[in-house]
Design an enzyme around this catalytic site. Structure first.
Site, PDB file in Angstrom:
ATOM      1  N   ARG A  32       9.898   9.962  14.346  1.00  0.00           N
ATOM      2  CA  ARG A  32      10.288  10.303  12.981  1.00  0.00           C
ATOM      3  C   ARG A  32      11.792  10.133  12.905  1.00  0.00           C
ATOM      4  NH1 ARG A  32       8.756  16.249  10.596  1.00  0.00           N
ATOM      5  NH2 ARG A  32      10.619  16.786  11.756  1.00  0.00           N
ATOM      6  N   MET A  72       0.413  24.215 -15.895  1.00  0.00           N
ATOM      7  CA  MET A  72       1.811  24.077 -15.481  1.00  0.00           C
ATOM      8  C   MET A  72       2.520  25.428 -15.395  1.00  0.00           C
ATOM      9  SD  MET A  72       4.854  21.720 -17.080  1.00  0.00           S
ATOM     10  CE  MET A  72       3.858  20.245 -17.048  1.00  0.00           C
ATOM     11  N   TYR A 132      -8.139  24.418 -18.967  1.00  0.00           N
ATOM     12  CA  TYR A 132      -8.395  22.978 -19.115  1.00  0.00           C
ATOM     13  C   TYR A 132      -9.702  22.564 -18.449  1.00  0.00           C
ATOM     14  CZ  TYR A 132      -3.502  22.332 -20.493  1.00  0.00           C
ATOM     15  OH  TYR A 132      -2.296  22.382 -21.132  1.00  0.00           O
ATOM     16  N   LYS A 152      16.661  25.659   5.864  1.00  0.00           N
ATOM     17  CA  LYS A 152      16.558  24.503   4.963  1.00  0.00           C
ATOM     18  C   LYS A 152      15.592  24.827   3.824  1.00  0.00           C
ATOM     19  CE  LYS A 152      12.866  22.532   7.811  1.00  0.00           C
ATOM     20  NZ  LYS A 152      12.501  21.480   8.796  1.00  0.00           N
TER      21      LYS A 152
HETATM   22  C1  LIG Z   1      12.056  22.367   9.857  1.00  0.00           C
HETATM   23  C2  LIG Z   1      12.488  22.123  11.252  1.00  0.00           C
HETATM   24  C3  LIG Z   1      12.486  23.172  12.190  1.00  0.00           C
HETATM   25  C4  LIG Z   1      11.882  24.535  11.909  1.00  0.00           C
HETATM   26  O1  LIG Z   1      10.484  24.428  12.013  1.00  0.00           O
HETATM   27  P1  LIG Z   1       9.552  25.733  12.036  1.00  0.00           P
HETATM   28  O2  LIG Z   1       8.229  25.197  12.449  1.00  0.00           O
HETATM   29  O3  LIG Z   1       9.552  26.262  10.663  1.00  0.00           O
HETATM   30  O4  LIG Z   1      10.149  26.666  13.013  1.00  0.00           O
HETATM   31  C5  LIG Z   1      13.014  22.926  13.423  1.00  0.00           C
HETATM   32  N1  LIG Z   1      13.504  21.719  13.749  1.00  0.00           N
HETATM   33  C6  LIG Z   1      13.499  20.678  12.897  1.00  0.00           C
HETATM   34  C7  LIG Z   1      14.046  19.365  13.326  1.00  0.00           C
HETATM   35  C8  LIG Z   1      12.964  20.835  11.622  1.00  0.00           C
HETATM   36  O5  LIG Z   1      12.945  19.801  10.774  1.00  0.00           O
END
Ligand SMILES: *Cc1c(COP(=O)(O)O)cnc(C)c1O
Length: 392
Positions: free
Chosen positions: A155, A333, A285, A57
């Site tokens: 969550r 930036m 800055y 992801k």
């Molecule tokens: C992002 C995520 C992972 C991977 O997590 P890592 O700590 O990077 O291994 C696994 N499961 C879910 C549900 C996640 O959102």
């Protein structure tokens, strides 16, 4: 776009590197796909007899989703995990046919596309179960789902109060031929070992409930990177690994090398200007940094638009020609300044923000802790202007 490039400040590399993206070559994230494959091989050794779901992801934590997915599969991962449908489709569009699971959905997500592309849907609620089943009815083929159950994180995940009904409905939909529940999974809080153990216990009860409801999940998973290493031998048959694929450590006090892993990303910027300044000169800055003596300062073309936090100002390490300095003054930036004292640095030299500390450069963890954050955030924030340069 895929091109070959010779980075400024380097003589021609031994093999032309593949790059992708639209960024300027003045900002480079060098990605070793071999490191990702090797990391997966090492993780298969450490976590034997377990299906590895490679989590790619967020553009594979900044490393490039498609390239990283291919590298993880080369290393022996057999599944891919992403957050949302767009990310899953990016993998399919690239021709990746291996199993993919996604688990975060906007209201109104077109699950029909997932069904048609053979993508597993992580289901987090009764409403999502119904929506996926509706889509299956519409497209005329069964949806394959994995039920994500809350085991304490509060969550995403099917809330405890809905669980029995979701399991019963899922079974009924299976009987109708609309659905197949391929997996049941959950996610840990990492709050403490006791909290995680309690969540695993609860997950065992949840799996028993699923089986009692007539479901036959073939994949069961609860651990991400930290738990996969901290709790070997969990009674599940898959793990979802993100951070570890990229060679970074989720465990405070343990380095990548301690875990037998190699960081896959090296973030570099080209030195764009070099100038000599008198003592007492305010830099960048707000003049938060003043030169202590006459000195040389150099300009690097990476800024907070590229994922360098403003919190890196005057604290984060930067390596140039084998020596480590600090960002000097505010990160802007698009650029920041480094005071290199009386050292010789030339336009076109390379500033390395992080990479494999075995190469004598700062680790992602060092950079992150200087900024008050974690390695996950550093690599994930590397922005689209930064050209990814792939080498095996
Ligand atoms: C992002 C995520 C992972 C991977 O997590 P890592 O700590 O990077 O291994 C696994 N499961 C879910 C549900 C996640 O959102």
């Amino acid at each position: 776009m895929t091109v070959s490039e010779t980075p400024p400040g380097e003589s021609s590399p031994s093999a032309p590197a593949e790059t992708s993206g639209f960024g300027s070559p003045m900002r480079r994230a060098r990605i070793s796909t071999a490191a990702i494959s090797d990391n997966v091989r090492e993780l298969r050794r450490r976590i034997p007899d377990t299906t590895i779901i490679a989590v790619v992801k967020a553009n594979a934590y900044g490393h490039g989703a498609v390239e990283s997915a291919r590298a993880a599969l080369d290393g022996g991962a057999t599944w891919l995990g992403v957050a949302d449908l767009c990310e899953a489709l990016e993998l399919r569009e690239a021709g990746i046919q291996e199993p993919v699971l996604f688990w975060i959905h906007a209201p109104g997500t077109d699950f029909g596309v997932a069904i048609e592309r053979g993508i597993d849907v992580g289901v987090n609620s009764r409403a999502q179960l119904d929506a996926v089943t509706e889509a299956a009815r519409r497209v005329g083929s069964p949806a394959i789902v994995q039920l994500k159950c809350d085991s304490g994180l509060s969550r995403n995940g099917i809330p405890t109060a809905e669980r029995a009904e979701v399991f019963a409905r899922a079974r009924a939909y299976e009987t109708e031929g609309l659905l197949r529940v391929r997996g049941v999974f959950s996610h840990l809080s990492n709050a403490s070992e006791a909290d995680d153990r309690a969540a695993v216990e609860l997950f065992m009860d949840i799996l028993a409930e699923a089986r009692a409801a007539g479901l036959t999940p073939e994949l069961t998973h609860i651990a991400a990177s930290a738990a996969a290493l901290s709790y070997p031998g969990l009674p599940v048959n898959a793990v979802r690994l993100g951070l570890l694929l990229y060679g970074l450590s989720p465990l405070p006090g343990q380095t990548s090398a301690d875990l037998g892993l190699r960081p896959a990303m090296r973030l570099e910027g080209t030195v764009l200007h070099v100038r000599r300044l008198p003592a007492g000169t305010g830099l960048s800055y707000d003049y938060t940094y003043h030169t202590a003596a006459e000195t040389t300062v150099v300009l690097v073309g990476l800024g907070y638009a590229d994922g360098i936090p403003r919190a890196a100002s005057s604290v984060a390490p930067v390596s140039i020609n084998g020596r480590t300095y600090r960002v000097s003054g505010r990160v802007a930036m698009d650029q920041f300044i480094v005071d290199v004292g009386d050292d010789t640095v030339q336009v076109g030299d390379t500033a390395v923000l992080w990479g494999d500390p075995a190469d004598g450069i700062p680790s992602v963890e060092e950079f992150a802790s200087a900024c008050g954050t974690i390695n996950y955030e550093m690599v994930t924030r590397v922005g689209p202007r930064v050209t990814r340069v792939y080498a095996s």
